[in-house]
Design a protein around this motif. Structure first.
Motif, PDB file in Angstrom:
ATOM      1  N   CYS A 122      -0.628   3.297   3.252  1.00 15.46           N
ATOM      2  CA  CYS A 122       0.634   3.319   2.522  1.00 15.46           C
ATOM      3  C   CYS A 122       1.628   4.196   3.284  1.00 15.46           C
ATOM      4  CB  CYS A 122       0.379   3.801   1.096  1.00 15.46           C
ATOM      5  SG  CYS A 122       1.811   3.942   0.012  1.00 15.46           S
ATOM      6  N   MET A 123       2.105   5.274   2.708  1.00  9.38           N
ATOM      7  CA  MET A 123       2.934   6.216   3.441  1.00  9.38           C
ATOM      8  C   MET A 123       2.226   6.659   4.712  1.00  9.38           C
ATOM      9  SD  MET A 123       4.218  10.008   2.253  1.00  9.38           S
ATOM     10  CE  MET A 123       2.535  10.632   2.349  1.00  9.38           C
ATOM     11  N   GLY A 124       0.911   6.817   4.633  1.00 13.24           N
ATOM     12  CA  GLY A 124       0.130   7.185   5.806  1.00 13.24           C
ATOM     13  C   GLY A 124       0.130   6.111   6.869  1.00 13.24           C
ATOM     14  N   GLY A 145       1.674  -0.024   6.020  1.00 13.46           N
ATOM     15  CA  GLY A 145       2.709   0.989   6.226  1.00 13.46           C
ATOM     16  C   GLY A 145       4.078   0.481   5.796  1.00 13.46           C
ATOM     17  N   VAL A 146       4.801   1.323   5.088  1.00 10.70           N
ATOM     18  CA  VAL A 146       6.130   0.981   4.586  1.00 10.70           C
ATOM     19  C   VAL A 146       7.187   1.600   5.504  1.00 10.70           C
ATOM     20  CG1 VAL A 146       7.724   1.177   2.648  1.00 10.70           C
ATOM     21  CG2 VAL A 146       5.284   0.855   2.224  1.00 10.70           C
ATOM     22  N   GLY A 147       8.175   0.805   5.907  1.00  9.04           N
ATOM     23  CA  GLY A 147       9.278   1.340   6.702  1.00  9.04           C
ATOM     24  C   GLY A 147       9.123   1.191   8.191  1.00  9.04           C
ATOM     25  N   MET A 163      -3.475  -0.291  15.700  1.00 11.18           N
ATOM     26  CA  MET A 163      -3.806  -1.457  14.878  1.00 11.18           C
ATOM     27  C   MET A 163      -3.098  -1.330  13.540  1.00 11.18           C
ATOM     28  SD  MET A 163      -7.547  -2.765  13.496  1.00 11.18           S
ATOM     29  CE  MET A 163      -8.052  -3.395  15.103  1.00 11.18           C
ATOM     30  N   LEU A 164      -2.482  -2.428  13.087  1.00 10.80           N
ATOM     31  CA  LEU A 164      -1.799  -2.449  11.804  1.00 10.80           C
ATOM     32  C   LEU A 164      -2.383  -3.544  10.924  1.00 10.80           C
ATOM     33  CD1 LEU A 164       1.911  -2.085  13.005  1.00 10.80           C
ATOM     34  CD2 LEU A 164       0.424  -0.281  12.091  1.00 10.80           C
ATOM     35  N   HIS A 165      -2.689  -3.181   9.672  1.00 18.48           N
ATOM     36  CA  HIS A 165      -3.169  -4.128   8.673  1.00 18.48           C
ATOM     37  C   HIS A 165      -2.003  -4.441   7.726  1.00 18.48           C
ATOM     38  CE1 HIS A 165      -7.271  -3.576  10.030  1.00 18.48           C
ATOM     39  NE2 HIS A 165      -7.182  -2.277   9.844  1.00 18.48           N
ATOM     40  N   VAL A 166      -1.596  -5.708   7.682  1.00 10.40           N
ATOM     41  CA  VAL A 166      -0.389  -6.100   6.947  1.00 10.40           C
ATOM     42  C   VAL A 166      -0.729  -7.136   5.872  1.00 10.40           C
ATOM     43  CG1 VAL A 166       1.919  -7.083   7.141  1.00 10.40           C
ATOM     44  CG2 VAL A 166       1.007  -5.660   9.000  1.00 10.40           C
ATOM     45  N   PRO A 167      -0.757  -6.744   4.591  1.00 13.91           N
ATOM     46  CA  PRO A 167      -0.943  -7.716   3.520  1.00 13.91           C
ATOM     47  C   PRO A 167       0.331  -8.538   3.337  1.00 13.91           C
ATOM     48  CG  PRO A 167      -0.589  -5.538   2.592  1.00 13.91           C
ATOM     49  CD  PRO A 167      -0.639  -5.362   4.077  1.00 13.91           C
ATOM     50  N   PRO A 197      -3.238 -12.942   4.262  1.00 13.19           N
ATOM     51  CA  PRO A 197      -2.542 -13.819   3.314  1.00 13.19           C
ATOM     52  C   PRO A 197      -2.990 -13.565   1.874  1.00 13.19           C
ATOM     53  CG  PRO A 197      -3.316 -15.070   5.221  1.00 13.19           C
ATOM     54  CD  PRO A 197      -3.952 -13.707   5.311  1.00 13.19           C
ATOM     55  N   GLY A 198      -2.010 -13.495   0.989  1.00 13.63           N
ATOM     56  CA  GLY A 198      -2.289 -13.373  -0.432  1.00 13.63           C
ATOM     57  C   GLY A 198      -2.621 -11.977  -0.919  1.00 13.63           C
ATOM     58  N   LEU A 199      -2.810 -11.029  -0.008  1.00 12.37           N
ATOM     59  CA  LEU A 199      -3.167  -9.671  -0.433  1.00 12.37           C
ATOM     60  C   LEU A 199      -1.924  -8.806  -0.565  1.00 12.37           C
ATOM     61  CD1 LEU A 199      -6.471  -8.891   1.491  1.00 12.37           C
ATOM     62  CD2 LEU A 199      -6.098  -9.994  -0.723  1.00 12.37           C
ATOM     63  N   ASP A 200      -2.036  -7.814  -1.454  1.00 12.66           N
ATOM     64  CA  ASP A 200      -0.891  -6.960  -1.792  1.00 12.66           C
ATOM     65  C   ASP A 200      -1.131  -5.541  -1.294  1.00 12.66           C
ATOM     66  OD1 ASP A 200       1.505  -6.103  -2.860  1.00 12.66           O
ATOM     67  OD2 ASP A 200       1.068  -6.737  -4.913  1.00 12.66           O
ATOM     68  N   HIS A 201      -0.106  -4.746  -1.423  1.00 13.29           N
ATOM     69  CA  HIS A 201      -0.137  -3.344  -1.045  1.00 13.29           C
ATOM     70  C   HIS A 201      -1.307  -2.630  -1.722  1.00 13.29           C
ATOM     71  CE1 HIS A 201       2.147   0.082   0.641  1.00 13.29           C
ATOM     72  NE2 HIS A 201       1.644   0.759  -0.364  1.00 13.29           N
ATOM     73  N   GLY A 202      -2.019  -1.809  -0.968  1.00 15.86           N
ATOM     74  CA  GLY A 202      -3.117  -1.036  -1.530  1.00 15.86           C
ATOM     75  C   GLY A 202      -4.432  -1.778  -1.614  1.00 15.86           C
ATOM     76  N   PHE A 203      -4.550  -2.928  -0.950  1.00 19.51           N
ATOM     77  CA  PHE A 203      -5.756  -3.746  -1.117  1.00 19.51           C
ATOM     78  C   PHE A 203      -7.018  -3.065  -0.611  1.00 19.51           C
ATOM     79  CE2 PHE A 203      -4.616  -4.977   3.221  1.00 19.51           C
ATOM     80  CZ  PHE A 203      -5.851  -5.086   3.841  1.00 19.51           C
ATOM     81  N   ALA A 204      -6.871  -2.080   0.264  1.00 16.60           N
ATOM     82  CA  ALA A 204      -8.053  -1.390   0.798  1.00 16.60           C
ATOM     83  C   ALA A 204      -8.246  -0.006   0.197  1.00 16.60           C
ATOM     84  CB  ALA A 204      -7.966  -1.291   2.323  1.00 16.60           C
TER      85      ALA A 204
END
Length: 232
Positions: A122-124, A145-147, A163-167, A197-204
């Motif tokens: 998230c912010m991290g 990550g936001v922003g 590496m970036l994980h993007v829902p 695909p289909g996953l939202d923020h905080g899925f992990a």
């Protein structure tokens, strides 16, 4: 079980707390775990403990210490979620990335572990991107990550693996920002972006209603393989 340590700021004028979990044997590397906007709560400590179980020295600094030490909030409690937004809005990201640099230095000099990775949520996740562009961390991973789309002007400085994980259904990072991230970062050979695909923020998230078990396992497996490649 982990313990809390104190880490001197980059300027050396103060210190801040960090949760630290040690591996059973000698550390094969270190992983800095950067919290969501909910503090170093039980979920973040569990993530640090897990990395320690994999053989890493895991350190989770208290990101919000300048506002209030020891914040632990539950995202599933609406009042606490709103409180966390206030802390996030009050966070000094410039001072915060200096705290990351101080943590890297502490791990290498005080803990004696030369290879250091960072994972943030998230912010991290934003801070993980900042670490890749502004510090000499050996490898970094950002979850939702936001922003980041607003910081692509720094991408030329990425010289180590990121590496970036993007829902793709992230309500905080709309599709145009996700596309901008791909456009700006895909040409960089040091950057890997995984879309979900289909996953939202905080899925992990380690616990709670936001977690998607299959998505979390997939992303975490990729993260573990990434650190095994770059930190050992």
């Amino acid at each position: 079980m982990g313990e809390y340590v104190r880490i001197a700021t980059y300027e050396g004028d103060a210190d801040f707390p960090a949760y630290m979990a040690r591996p059973a044997g000698s550390a094969q590397g270190a992983v800095i775990v950067i919290q969501e906007i909910f503090g170093v709560n039980p979920g973040i400590r569990q993530k640090a403990d897990h990395f320690a179980s994999l053989g890493y020295l895991a350190v989770a600094p208290d990101v919000f210490w300048r506002q209030q030490v020891g914040i632990e909030l539950d995202p599933d409690v609406p009042e606490q979620f709103q409180q966390s937004l206030v802390f996030m809005q009050g966070h000094d990201f410039e001072a915060g990335i200096r705290d990351v640099e101080a943590t890297i230095r502490w791990i290498r000099r005080e803990a004696g572990v030369p290879r250091v990775g960072l994972v943030g949520y998230c912010m991290g996740g934003k801070i993980a991107y900042q670490a890749a562009t502004r510090t000499d961390v050996d490898a970094s991973v950002g979850y939702y990550g936001v922003g980041i789309a607003g910081m692509l002007g720094e991408s030329h400085a990425i010289a180590r693996p990121l590496m970036l994980h993007v829902p793709m259904a992230d309500g905080f990072v709309p599709a145009d920002q996700q596309q901008a991230m791909h456009d700006g970062l895909d040409p960089n050979p040091h950057v890997t972006i995984h879309d979900y695909p289909g996953l939202d923020h905080g899925f992990a998230a380690q616990m709670g209603k936001r977690r998607n078990e299959d998505g979390a396992r997939l992303a975490d497996g990729r993260t573990e393989a990434f650190f095994a490649e770059h930190l050992r």
